[in-house]
Enzyme design. Structure first.
Site, PDB file in Angstrom:
ATOM      1  N   HIS A   1     110.397  80.784 105.090  1.00 28.01           N
ATOM      2  CA  HIS A   1     109.905  81.866 104.239  1.00 28.01           C
ATOM      3  C   HIS A   1     109.558  81.309 102.874  1.00 28.01           C
ATOM      4  O   HIS A   1     110.224  80.402 102.388  1.00 28.01           O
ATOM      5  CB  HIS A   1     110.980  82.957 104.092  1.00 28.01           C
ATOM      6  CG  HIS A   1     110.405  84.262 103.630  1.00 28.01           C
ATOM      7  ND1 HIS A   1     110.268  84.572 102.304  1.00 28.01           N
ATOM      8  CD2 HIS A   1     109.914  85.307 104.320  1.00 28.01           C
ATOM      9  CE1 HIS A   1     109.720  85.772 102.194  1.00 28.01           C
ATOM     10  NE2 HIS A   1     109.493  86.242 103.408  1.00 28.01           N
TER      11      HIS A   1
ATOM     12  N   GLU B   1     110.861  88.161 111.200  1.00 27.10           N
ATOM     13  CA  GLU B   1     110.029  88.312 112.394  1.00 27.10           C
ATOM     14  C   GLU B   1     110.774  88.007 113.680  1.00 27.10           C
ATOM     15  O   GLU B   1     110.438  88.526 114.742  1.00 27.10           O
ATOM     16  CB  GLU B   1     108.784  87.411 112.289  1.00 27.10           C
ATOM     17  CG  GLU B   1     107.962  87.612 111.051  1.00 27.10           C
ATOM     18  CD  GLU B   1     107.230  88.935 111.021  1.00 27.10           C
ATOM     19  OE1 GLU B   1     107.683  89.865 111.696  1.00 27.10           O
ATOM     20  OE2 GLU B   1     106.219  89.028 110.316  1.00 27.10           O
TER      21      GLU B   1
HETATM   22  N1  COA Z   1     108.682  75.541 111.512  1.00 28.49           N
HETATM   23  C1  COA Z   1     108.635  74.231 111.255  1.00 28.49           C
HETATM   24  N2  COA Z   1     108.403  73.716 110.034  1.00 28.49           N
HETATM   25  C2  COA Z   1     108.217  74.578 109.030  1.00 28.49           C
HETATM   26  C3  COA Z   1     108.263  75.962 109.227  1.00 28.49           C
HETATM   27  C4  COA Z   1     108.509  76.447 110.530  1.00 28.49           C
HETATM   28  N3  COA Z   1     108.557  77.753 110.793  1.00 28.49           N
HETATM   29  N4  COA Z   1     108.033  76.584 108.057  1.00 28.49           N
HETATM   30  C5  COA Z   1     107.854  75.617 107.143  1.00 28.49           C
HETATM   31  N5  COA Z   1     107.960  74.400 107.736  1.00 28.49           N
HETATM   32  C6  COA Z   1     107.873  73.096 107.084  1.00 28.49           C
HETATM   33  C7  COA Z   1     106.453  72.749 106.693  1.00 28.49           C
HETATM   34  O1  COA Z   1     105.791  72.101 107.746  1.00 28.49           O
HETATM   35  C8  COA Z   1     106.691  71.897 105.500  1.00 28.49           C
HETATM   36  O2  COA Z   1     107.082  70.624 105.966  1.00 28.49           O
HETATM   37  P1  COA Z   1     106.689  69.291 105.123  1.00 28.49           P
HETATM   38  O3  COA Z   1     107.439  69.411 103.831  1.00 28.49           O
HETATM   39  O4  COA Z   1     107.171  68.187 106.004  1.00 28.49           O
HETATM   40  O5  COA Z   1     105.200  69.333 104.945  1.00 28.49           O
HETATM   41  C9  COA Z   1     107.920  72.504 104.820  1.00 28.49           C
HETATM   42  O6  COA Z   1     108.609  73.181 105.869  1.00 28.49           O
HETATM   43  C10 COA Z   1     107.590  73.493 103.722  1.00 28.49           C
HETATM   44  O7  COA Z   1     106.626  74.412 104.233  1.00 28.49           O
HETATM   45  P2  COA Z   1     105.582  75.225 103.361  1.00 28.49           P
HETATM   46  O8  COA Z   1     104.297  75.337 104.134  1.00 28.49           O
HETATM   47  O9  COA Z   1     105.509  74.681 101.976  1.00 28.49           O
HETATM   48  O10 COA Z   1     106.275  76.601 103.280  1.00 28.49           O
HETATM   49  P3  COA Z   1     105.557  77.935 102.868  1.00 28.49           P
HETATM   50  O11 COA Z   1     106.412  78.570 101.827  1.00 28.49           O
HETATM   51  O12 COA Z   1     104.138  77.786 102.504  1.00 28.49           O
HETATM   52  O13 COA Z   1     105.593  78.712 104.234  1.00 28.49           O
HETATM   53  C11 COA Z   1     105.754  80.274 105.910  1.00 28.49           C
HETATM   54  C12 COA Z   1     106.194  79.904 104.493  1.00 28.49           C
HETATM   55  C13 COA Z   1     106.372  81.623 106.278  1.00 28.49           C
HETATM   56  C14 COA Z   1     104.221  80.410 105.960  1.00 28.49           C
HETATM   57  C15 COA Z   1     106.215  79.189 106.907  1.00 28.49           C
HETATM   58  O14 COA Z   1     107.613  79.026 106.836  1.00 28.49           O
HETATM   59  C16 COA Z   1     105.774  79.459 108.333  1.00 28.49           C
HETATM   60  O15 COA Z   1     104.640  79.131 108.700  1.00 28.49           O
HETATM   61  N6  COA Z   1     106.678  80.041 109.167  1.00 28.49           N
HETATM   62  C17 COA Z   1     106.330  80.359 110.534  1.00 28.49           C
HETATM   63  C18 COA Z   1     105.549  81.670 110.580  1.00 28.49           C
HETATM   64  C19 COA Z   1     106.409  82.876 110.292  1.00 28.49           C
HETATM   65  O16 COA Z   1     107.523  83.017 110.788  1.00 28.49           O
HETATM   66  N7  COA Z   1     105.843  83.772 109.476  1.00 28.49           N
HETATM   67  C20 COA Z   1     106.494  85.021 109.120  1.00 28.49           C
HETATM   68  C21 COA Z   1     106.951  84.976 107.709  1.00 28.49           C
HETATM   69  S1  COA Z   1     107.965  86.372 107.306  1.00 28.49           S
END
Ligand code: COA
Length: 380
Positions: free
Chosen positions: A259, A317
């Site tokens: 998140h 989710e």
């Molecule tokens: N599974 C695996 N790796 C994940 C992850 C997940 N669900 N969420 C984040 N990461 C990893 C990224 O690949 C990144 O790795 P890196 O540092 O090696 O590049 C690191 O964690 C940080 O991720 P980042 O993209 O900066 O986090 P964010 O704040 O932009 O992303 C979300 C937040 C929600 C978009 C992300 O966690 C995600 O895509 N989750 C899955 C989708 C989901 O459940 N969405 C509903 C949200 S309520």
């Protein structure tokens, strides 16, 4: 001025609607901790709380229910639009986005943005969203739409219009709990979208339509379907480790985890896990729920192994998938149901933005060149 990717940490609004503490894992909605509000309030009560900054008394709640019931009839043109979308097999969330835009058709003066009219529109839009989803779902499956039932609340009527039978009290309560749990959540992407559109003094239909577009992406509201698919694909707990390892080795993201704001467990996950627990217990088969809990534990362990220090925890989710599946909804309805619940928050944010509006207009860092010479078309 500094460029901040994703506007992370930027304060873009002042709100009394909800407060998210991502470090402490706390969420307050209309002044209540989510774990207090969500199991008790109906959607109508929670929406009233956001719109009016207080809970309704019994008479006010009855009146609001009556207005919701009156609003459940859709304009004929919207029904025609849904039929055209069904003929083309459009995704449900796209049909909801189209219908939201068209719901202004029976508004005598959709541009007239005075507070009383906007409150009436907010109520009407919220009341109509489940009707749109259920009507469309049945059309797309070649079934006749079912007329709403005035004696049923928001969630129970939604399930009734989908299935043709009134749900039991436990299922209706679980769906109300879900709607209230997701009704508002700080400055998330779809809420921000709604506020940006509102800040231009545009109308509520445009703001909510834009918000649906922002919600549907997998980084926001599109995750619970894939989260449940993952649990089903794993099938047995002893296959979880290999399956999840494979996903992480391939660089995939695990849906339902991580998140932008929560760096500890999302408090909404616990509220929904408790609701799912009750649902599956009542159904007499906890096997899917127990497996989901087991899969969650493996996922958290492997996320820490593959992404150490990123603080990736279970988000809303994952257990949304369990609750919505538990009340009998197919995965394609998960994101539309999120929109049905979040419409309460979106509309409240629009009302709030109008009371103290300033055009939201950030800046950008220019990366282009400034020295291009114009070449006429015949010499390019
Ligand atoms: N599974 C695996 N790796 C994940 C992850 C997940 N669900 N969420 C984040 N990461 C990893 C990224 O690949 C990144 O790795 P890196 O540092 O090696 O590049 C690191 O964690 C940080 O991720 P980042 O993209 O900066 O986090 P964010 O704040 O932009 O992303 C979300 C937040 C929600 C978009 C992300 O966690 C995600 O895509 N989750 C899955 C989708 C989901 O459940 N969405 C509903 C949200 S309520």
């Amino acid at each position: 001025m500094t460029y901040i990717p994703g506007l992370e940490g930027v304060v873009a609004a002042r709100t009394r609607l909800s407060f998210v503490d991502g470090q402490a894992g706390e969420l307050f909605i209309g002044g209540f901790p989510v774990e207090v509000l969500a199991p008790h309030a109906t959607f109508e009560e929670a929406a009233f709380l956001l719109w009016h900054d207080r809970l309704p008394d019994a008479a006010e709640l009855r009146d609001l229910h009556d207005r919701f019931v009156a609003a459940r009839e859709l304009p004929g043109e919207v029904v025609d639009l849904l039929r055209a979308a069904a003929d083309r097999n459009a995704p449900v969330i796209d049909a909801l986005r189209m219908a939201a835009a068209a719901l202004s058709l029976d508004d005598p003066d959709p541009q007239h943005n005075d507070p009383a009219n906007n409150l009436r529109r907010a109520e009407q839009l919220c009341a109509r969203f489940p009707v749109v989803v259920a009507t469309y779902w049945r059309m797309r499956h070649g079934q006749a739409p079912i007329a709403p039932r005035a004696d049923l609340d928001h969630a129970a009527n939604c399930l009734y219009m989908l299935n043709g039978t009134a749900p039991d009290a436990e299922a209706a309560r679980a769906l109300e709990t879900y709607f209230v749990t997701v009704i508002d959540h700080g400055m998330n992407a779809s809420t921000f979208t709604a506020r940006v559109i509102t800040s231009t003094q545009s109308d509520l239909y445009s703001a909510i339509t834009g918000a649906i577009g922002a919600l549907k992406g997998p980084a926001h509201g599109g995750a619970p379907g894939p989260a449940l698919d993952m649990v089903f694909e794993i099938g047995q707990l002893d296959k979880a480790e290999a399956n999840i390892r494979g996903r992480l080795e391939r660089g995939e993201r695990l849906m339902g985890f991580g998140h932008r704001v929560y760096k500890v467990r999302d408090p909404r996950a616990d509220v929904l896990a408790a609701a799912a627990d009750r649902l599956f217990q009542r159904a007499g088969d906890r096997s899917l729920y127990d497996m989901a809990r087991g899969v969650e534990a493996v996922a958290l362990r492997l996320l820490e192994e593959y992404k150490p220090g990123r603080k990736l925890q279970t988000n809303v989710e994952y257990y949304t998938a369990m609750v919505l599946h538990g009340v009998g909804l197919p995965t394609e309805l998960f994101t539309p149901m999120f929109a049905v619940g979040r419409a309460g928050g979106w509309s409240a944010h629009c009302l709030e933005q109008w009371t103290d509006n300033r055009l939201i207009r950030p800046s950008s860092d220019y990366l282009g060149v400034k020295d291009r010479a114009w070449v006429p078309i015949d010499r390019r």
